[in-house]
Design a protein around this motif. Structure first.
Motif, PDB file in Angstrom:
ATOM      1  N   UNK A  55      16.262  -1.866   4.299  1.00  0.00           N
ATOM      2  CA  UNK A  55      16.485  -1.355   5.653  1.00  0.00           C
ATOM      3  C   UNK A  55      16.798   0.144   5.629  1.00  0.00           C
ATOM      4  N   UNK A  56      17.577   0.577   4.647  1.00  0.00           N
ATOM      5  CA  UNK A  56      17.871   2.009   4.523  1.00  0.00           C
ATOM      6  C   UNK A  56      16.576   2.782   4.285  1.00  0.00           C
ATOM      7  N   UNK A  57      15.741   2.252   3.394  1.00  0.00           N
ATOM      8  CA  UNK A  57      14.465   2.910   3.108  1.00  0.00           C
ATOM      9  C   UNK A  57      13.589   2.940   4.363  1.00  0.00           C
ATOM     10  N   UNK A  58      13.524   1.827   5.076  1.00  0.00           N
ATOM     11  CA  UNK A  58      12.695   1.786   6.293  1.00  0.00           C
ATOM     12  C   UNK A  58      13.163   2.817   7.304  1.00  0.00           C
ATOM     13  N   UNK A  59      14.483   2.957   7.437  1.00  0.00           N
ATOM     14  CA  UNK A  59      15.017   3.931   8.395  1.00  0.00           C
ATOM     15  C   UNK A  59      14.581   5.342   8.020  1.00  0.00           C
ATOM     16  N   UNK A 106       0.849  -1.190   0.000  1.00  0.00           N
ATOM     17  CA  UNK A 106       0.000   0.000   0.000  1.00  0.00           C
ATOM     18  C   UNK A 106       0.886   1.242   0.000  1.00  0.00           C
ATOM     19  N   UNK A 107       0.697   2.089  -1.002  1.00  0.00           N
ATOM     20  CA  UNK A 107       1.556   3.268  -1.160  1.00  0.00           C
ATOM     21  C   UNK A 107       0.751   4.531  -1.436  1.00  0.00           C
ATOM     22  N   UNK A 108       1.329   5.659  -1.058  1.00  0.00           N
ATOM     23  CA  UNK A 108       0.939   6.970  -1.580  1.00  0.00           C
ATOM     24  C   UNK A 108       1.635   7.183  -2.914  1.00  0.00           C
ATOM     25  N   UNK A 109       1.047   8.014  -3.735  1.00  0.00           N
ATOM     26  CA  UNK A 109       1.712   8.273  -5.021  1.00  0.00           C
ATOM     27  C   UNK A 109       2.691   9.439  -4.918  1.00  0.00           C
ATOM     28  N   UNK A 110       2.706  10.127  -3.779  1.00  0.00           N
ATOM     29  CA  UNK A 110       3.639  11.250  -3.607  1.00  0.00           C
ATOM     30  C   UNK A 110       5.053  10.853  -4.024  1.00  0.00           C
ATOM     31  N   UNK A 111       5.686  11.659  -4.871  1.00  0.00           N
ATOM     32  CA  UNK A 111       7.011  11.261  -5.369  1.00  0.00           C
ATOM     33  C   UNK A 111       8.083  11.239  -4.282  1.00  0.00           C
ATOM     34  N   UNK A 112       9.137  10.499  -4.519  1.00  0.00           N
ATOM     35  CA  UNK A 112      10.311  10.606  -3.661  1.00  0.00           C
ATOM     36  C   UNK A 112      11.437  11.193  -4.501  1.00  0.00           C
ATOM     37  N   UNK A 113      12.387  11.817  -3.815  1.00  0.00           N
ATOM     38  CA  UNK A 113      13.446  12.517  -4.539  1.00  0.00           C
ATOM     39  C   UNK A 113      14.451  11.524  -5.120  1.00  0.00           C
ATOM     40  N   UNK A 114      14.946  11.859  -6.297  1.00  0.00           N
ATOM     41  CA  UNK A 114      15.912  10.988  -6.974  1.00  0.00           C
ATOM     42  C   UNK A 114      17.128  10.754  -6.095  1.00  0.00           C
ATOM     43  N   UNK A 115      17.504  11.786  -5.354  1.00  0.00           N
ATOM     44  CA  UNK A 115      18.674  11.674  -4.470  1.00  0.00           C
ATOM     45  C   UNK A 115      18.441  10.623  -3.377  1.00  0.00           C
ATOM     46  N   UNK A 116      17.197  10.594  -2.897  1.00  0.00           N
ATOM     47  CA  UNK A 116      16.875   9.621  -1.853  1.00  0.00           C
ATOM     48  C   UNK A 116      16.918   8.201  -2.418  1.00  0.00           C
ATOM     49  N   UNK A 117      16.353   8.034  -3.601  1.00  0.00           N
ATOM     50  CA  UNK A 117      16.370   6.717  -4.246  1.00  0.00           C
ATOM     51  C   UNK A 117      17.814   6.261  -4.469  1.00  0.00           C
ATOM     52  N   UNK A 118      18.651   7.173  -4.880  1.00  0.00           N
ATOM     53  CA  UNK A 118      20.063   6.834  -5.108  1.00  0.00           C
ATOM     54  C   UNK A 118      20.750   6.414  -3.813  1.00  0.00           C
ATOM     55  N   UNK A 119      20.353   7.054  -2.702  1.00  0.00           N
ATOM     56  CA  UNK A 119      20.928   6.652  -1.401  1.00  0.00           C
ATOM     57  C   UNK A 119      20.632   5.191  -1.105  1.00  0.00           C
ATOM     58  N   UNK A 120      19.394   4.786  -1.425  1.00  0.00           N
ATOM     59  CA  UNK A 120      19.012   3.391  -1.157  1.00  0.00           C
ATOM     60  C   UNK A 120      19.791   2.445  -2.087  1.00  0.00           C
ATOM     61  N   UNK A 121      19.958   2.864  -3.336  1.00  0.00           N
ATOM     62  CA  UNK A 121      20.702   2.017  -4.285  1.00  0.00           C
ATOM     63  C   UNK A 121      22.167   1.927  -3.868  1.00  0.00           C
TER      64      UNK A 121
END
Lengths: 228, 228
Positions: free
Chosen positions: A152-156, A36-51
């Motif tokens: 785990x990074x995303x959960x944090x 279950x998700x919101x459609x609110x975007x996440x920042x590309x920088x944040x996604x890169x942190x998880x990767x």
């Protein structure tokens, strides 16, 4: 759970602080496979942190077999969703007496999540023998550890992740123009959530229960005496 | 790395604190695949904490396929070590021109570590279809995520872990009286260490280098445009 470290051999300055240790255990405990998700975007920088966190995962013979395909083409995302839905129906049929129960579950959030990633194993993995001579599947093990880092990074950071494995690898390979020899292993749904499930969704929904620790820990031989 | 959370949707009270988030990223960054150990024992309670962390891992269809066999019999530990050493020589032969380079590496710490665990997948896994109809190997993926939990929890507490995959599963199955259908996937060496390697040991030793992020992240299709 007692998180007091036993660290006689580590210099004080290098020890993790109590809140750092607590953070690790909390992320492990509160991580959920989200649908279950919101459609609110996440920042590309944040996604890169998880990767980046994923890329710090362990890999057999240091092969780093993981590849991440960020799906930004909405038509492609819809095609992937359609394929997963087809596979969901085939899974339902294969489940026999649990078909109806299964069909009531939400098993993916592909269209609603902020970011969809296809994670795959690279092609030409046969070049890597170190730690894989008898168990070539260790490349999947490595990439899974990497995904757990991501999770785990995303959960944090309060971001939900769902690992969808209901797909035919050949179909996803074609849809994402992946080369022969590469192997898609996960569709990762990533995004903001209203709240994290209080327990694994399949436990909340009554699909199965958590096993006792005594059922999964043995000593010297399968199902002999247990740990204290 | 900027660890500032982007958490608009999460109630303040549920957010991870900055040190908690830092702890997660630090454990991910500083985790190492260790081969050098002190023999100083670790407490059974601490080992159980790490296993509990593993047991909180994700699993496809909530199957919880992981099993942990704690090796306390020193003769059994020696037999496992002997087998791994045999497999090491076979791996060296298979590596061709890198044989000598490989033979200089330390690839396991089985005799020196405080605790040796055999991690395996349970038998009767064919009963689980949820998320595995097309990819039965997702059980290994789940167990690998569980092991990554173990690894990170141990790292946070200053304890080293090494995943040894240089073995013939059939041999380990026999040595540990594992049932037909079960599958050993890891020998985990766990224990105190003098210090953690500053980078992955195979990087320090010049075996391979870390890939650039731009080599592992694609957009919509393999090797097309990259993330910013």
């Amino acid at each position: 759970m007692n998180n007091q470290p036993v660290l006689q051999k580590t210099p004080d300055s290098e020890q993790f602080s109590a809140p750092e240790i607590a953070g690790v255990y909390r992320a492990i405990r509160e991580r959920r496979d989200m649908r279950h998700f919101h459609s609110q975007p996440i920042e590309a920088e944040q996604l890169l942190r998880f990767i980046q966190a994923a890329h710090q995962g362990p890999s057999v013979g240091y092969m780093q077999p993981w590849r991440f395909i960020r799906i930004t083409d909405i038509e492609l995302r819809k095609q992937i969703h359609q394929h997963v839905n087809d596979e969901r129906l085939l899974t339902a049929q294969a489940l026999g007496e649990r078909t109806n129960e299964f069909m009531r579950l939400k098993v993916e959030g592909i269209l609603a999540c902020a970011e969809l990633l296809v994670v795959g194993l690279a092609d030409k993995r046969e070049d890597y023998v170190f730690g894989r001579r008898t168990m070539p599947e260790m490349d999947l093990a490595s990439a899974s550890c990497a995904i757990q880092n991501f999770w785990l990074a995303a959960r944090a950071e309060g971001i939900g992740v769902g690992w969808v494995s209901m797909f035919d690898p050949a179909q996803i390979r074609t849809l994402c123009a992946m080369p022969e020899g590469s192997q898609p292993i996960a569709l990762l749904c990533v995004g903001h959530v209203e709240k994290f499930y209080p327990a694994p969704m399949l436990e909340v929904e009554g699909w199965d229960t958590r096993r006792l620790l005594s059922d999964i820990v043995f000593e010297n031989a399968w199902e002999s005496s247990k740990l204290p």
